[in-house]
Design an enzyme around this catalytic site. Structure first.
Site, PDB file in Angstrom:
ATOM      1  N   CYS A  85       0.874  -1.050  -0.132  1.00  0.00           N
ATOM      2  CA  CYS A  85       0.209   0.148   0.088  1.00  0.00           C
ATOM      3  C   CYS A  85       0.868   1.202  -0.108  1.00  0.00           C
ATOM      4  O   CYS A  85       1.448   1.506  -0.971  1.00  0.00           O
ATOM      5  CB  CYS A  85      -0.888  -0.146   1.110  1.00  0.00           C
ATOM      6  N   HIS A 181      -3.546  -5.190   0.818  1.00  0.00           N
ATOM      7  CA  HIS A 181      -3.216  -5.582   2.029  1.00  0.00           C
ATOM      8  C   HIS A 181      -3.245  -7.164   1.994  1.00  0.00           C
ATOM      9  O   HIS A 181      -4.211  -7.747   2.437  1.00  0.00           O
ATOM     10  CB  HIS A 181      -3.929  -5.060   3.138  1.00  0.00           C
ATOM     11  N   GLU A 183      -1.877  -8.885   4.390  1.00  0.00           N
ATOM     12  CA  GLU A 183      -1.781  -9.220   5.695  1.00  0.00           C
ATOM     13  C   GLU A 183      -3.132  -9.532   6.461  1.00  0.00           C
ATOM     14  O   GLU A 183      -3.175 -10.259   7.356  1.00  0.00           O
ATOM     15  CB  GLU A 183      -1.081  -8.210   6.543  1.00  0.00           C
TER      16      GLU A 183
END
EC number: 6.3.5.2
Length: 525
Positions: A85, A181, A183
């Site tokens: 990002c 993202h 994660e």
């Protein structure tokens, strides 16, 4: 013994709410990593010697003056770099690409990314196939700005309808950028992408495993304390319990645990702690029954913050008294964990921005002149629990719902009295017992009972009674920063209410708290 820190990843934090999640995902893969602030120096990176670097997300805009940048050395260190990002945007800007502010084309939430070309980062990963026959990935986006031109040497690996460079790569230098993202769990294959980066691209082995972490911690404790004695404040919570077990394995009888029963614990909790650690595991425990001392100090106090301070102060006084009796103790052990270290800017770099000061034991006196032993300071909470299981602690204890440090002192609203605590303990035990019986305990994130210092009219048999009110509270949350009230079945709530009113003499009414966070907090005080 294998070196669990031999392979490691450095994560640079630009302020994203997801940054700690990146670290937890990499640890889950089995690789050690540390989280540092973005303005780290070249010397610090060289000293840490990471196998790879992750540039995390952040709330600021690369297009603004004075917005954070990665140290230039990151791109000269000769190791793979993954920008996520904001991390991708600053990588692009710093290496000669271009970032523009998103005007009316912000991407927040689910998105589908179409893979355009092969890349080591995304190889053999797909959630579906596009109409054009290309692999498609379901990802989670959260960005306004976007890369409009990629740096020289990079190729566009994937795109969305509004983002032409959703993934970019320079395979020669092993530099990668993803606009989404990986994660978060909403990016379905995110963990596999991180695995590709950490294991395949950076060449790390998964040495970071519970058994190896325990072995390493035990050896480090032995090296640190030598033949000295150690004292530990044992609360029965996850962190202090796992700390106690690690120290006991390392130094045995030279550990003294001080267990202070403040009279503000859950039903039978003190008895359970003493039986488990003293009788079952054979730890050396000093039991201090201090209920009267705490209640006397709390008498007449209604303010929640003042109550917290009183409870903390009295604990420190008692612990100090007991510590002074351990004349041979040279070390104080604490259950500090990695998020505490990050928040306190207590990391090895000293570069993390201070969010709050953290005192694991309520701020022990400076004049104690004891060295500090913190065997959990590299670990996240989920890692501490896994280590606890490996050390033989019971699952139910390690995965129990959170309990506040001041205990029932902040679950009895207003002035704390023994009568109120005793009623609350019994009511809360019924609520928790019924949650287990209905297989609902692990479906909610936290559940507890609150004592309200108001009386309510009730009917019992042919008579009226005028007794106290309790509130049940159950919430569902991922991170405890926001929470929804749990929609427990009505018949379940009715059963809990009936049991409490019938079995706990002194309670005439049970209510259910249906407030979310925000605007309410999870705890009432």
């Amino acid at each position: 013994m294998s070196n669990i820190h031999e392979h490691k990843i450095l994560i640079l934090d630009f302020g994203s709410q997801y940054t700690q999640l990146i670290a937890r995902r990499i640890r889950e893969i089995g690789v050690y990593c540390e989280l540092w602030a973005w303005d780290v120096t070249e010397a610090q990176i060289r000293e840490f010697a990471p196998n790879g670097i992750v540039l995390a997300g952040g709330p600021e805009s690369v297009t603004e003056d004075n917005s954070p940048r990665a140290p230039e050395y990151v791109f000269d260190a000769g190791v793979p770099v993954l920008g996520i990002c904001y991390g991708m945007q600053t990588m692009s800007e710093q290496l000669g690409g271009k970032v523009i502010q998103g005007v009316g084309e912000r991407e927040f939430g689910y998105a589908q990314v179409e893979v355009l070309t092969d890349s080591a980062l995304l190889r053999h990963i797909e959630d579906g196939i596009s109409d054009a026959g290309k692999p498609v990935l379901d990802v989670w986006m959260s960005h306004g700005d976007k890369v409009s031109a990629i740096p020289e040497g990079f190729v566009a690996v994937a795109k969305t309808e509004t983002c032409p460079f959703a993934v970019m790569a320079n395979e020669d230098k092993k530099f990668y950028g993803v606009q989404f993202h990986p994660e978060v769990t909403h990016t379905r294959q995110g963990k596999r992408m991180l695995e590709h980066f950490v294991m395949d691209i950076c060449g790390c082995d998964n040495k970071w495993q519970p058994a190896s972490i325990i072995e390493d911690a035990v050896e480090r404790i032995k090296a640190q304390v030598g033949d000295d004695e150690v004292i530990l404040g044992l609360s029965g919570g996850v962190d202090s319990s796992v700390t106690a077990m690690l120290l006991h394995r390392a130094i045995g009888e030279r550990l003294t645990c001080v267990f202070v029963d403040n009279g503000l614990l859950r039903l039978n909790e003190a008895k359970q702690v003493l039986e488990m650690f003293g009788d079952h595991f054979g730890l050396n425990i000093v039991h201090v029954d201090a209920e009267n001392r705490f209640l006397e100090a709390l008498k007449g106090e209604n303010d929640p913050e003042a109550k917290r301070k009183i409870i903390g102060r009295v604990f420190v006084e008692i612990f100090d008294e007991e510590a002074s009796k351990c004349v041979n103790a040279k070390w104080l052990a604490q259950g500090t964990i990695y998020p505490d270290v990050i928040e306190s800017a207590g990391s090895a770099t000293g570069k993390a921005h201070v969010i709050k000061s953290h005192h694991n034991v309520g701020g022990l006196p400076d004049d104690m002149e004891l060295g500090l032993v913190e065997p959990l300071r590299e670990l996240f909470k989920d890692e501490v629990r896994k280590i606890g299981l490996e050390l033989g602690l019971p699952y139910d204890m390690l995965y129990r719902h959170p309990f506040p440090g001041p205990g029932l002192g902040v679950r009895v609203l207003g002035e704390v009295k023994k009568e109120y605590c005793d009623l609350l303990r019994r009511a809360d035990a019924i609520f928790i017992e019924e949650l287990h019986r209905a297989d609902l305990y692990n479906k909610v994130s936290q559940a507890f009972t609150v004592f309200l210092p108001v009386r309510s009219v009730g009917v019992m048999g042919d008579g009226r009674k005028y007794d106290w009110v309790v509130s049940l509270r159950a919430v569902e949350t991922i991170d405890f920063m926001t929470a929804h009230w749990a929609h427990l079945p009505y018949d379940f709530l009715g059963r809990v209410s009936n049991r409490i009113i019938n079995e706990v003499d002194g309670i005439s009414r049970v209510v259910y708290d249906i407030s979310g966070k925000p605007p309410a907090t999870i705890e009432w005080e």
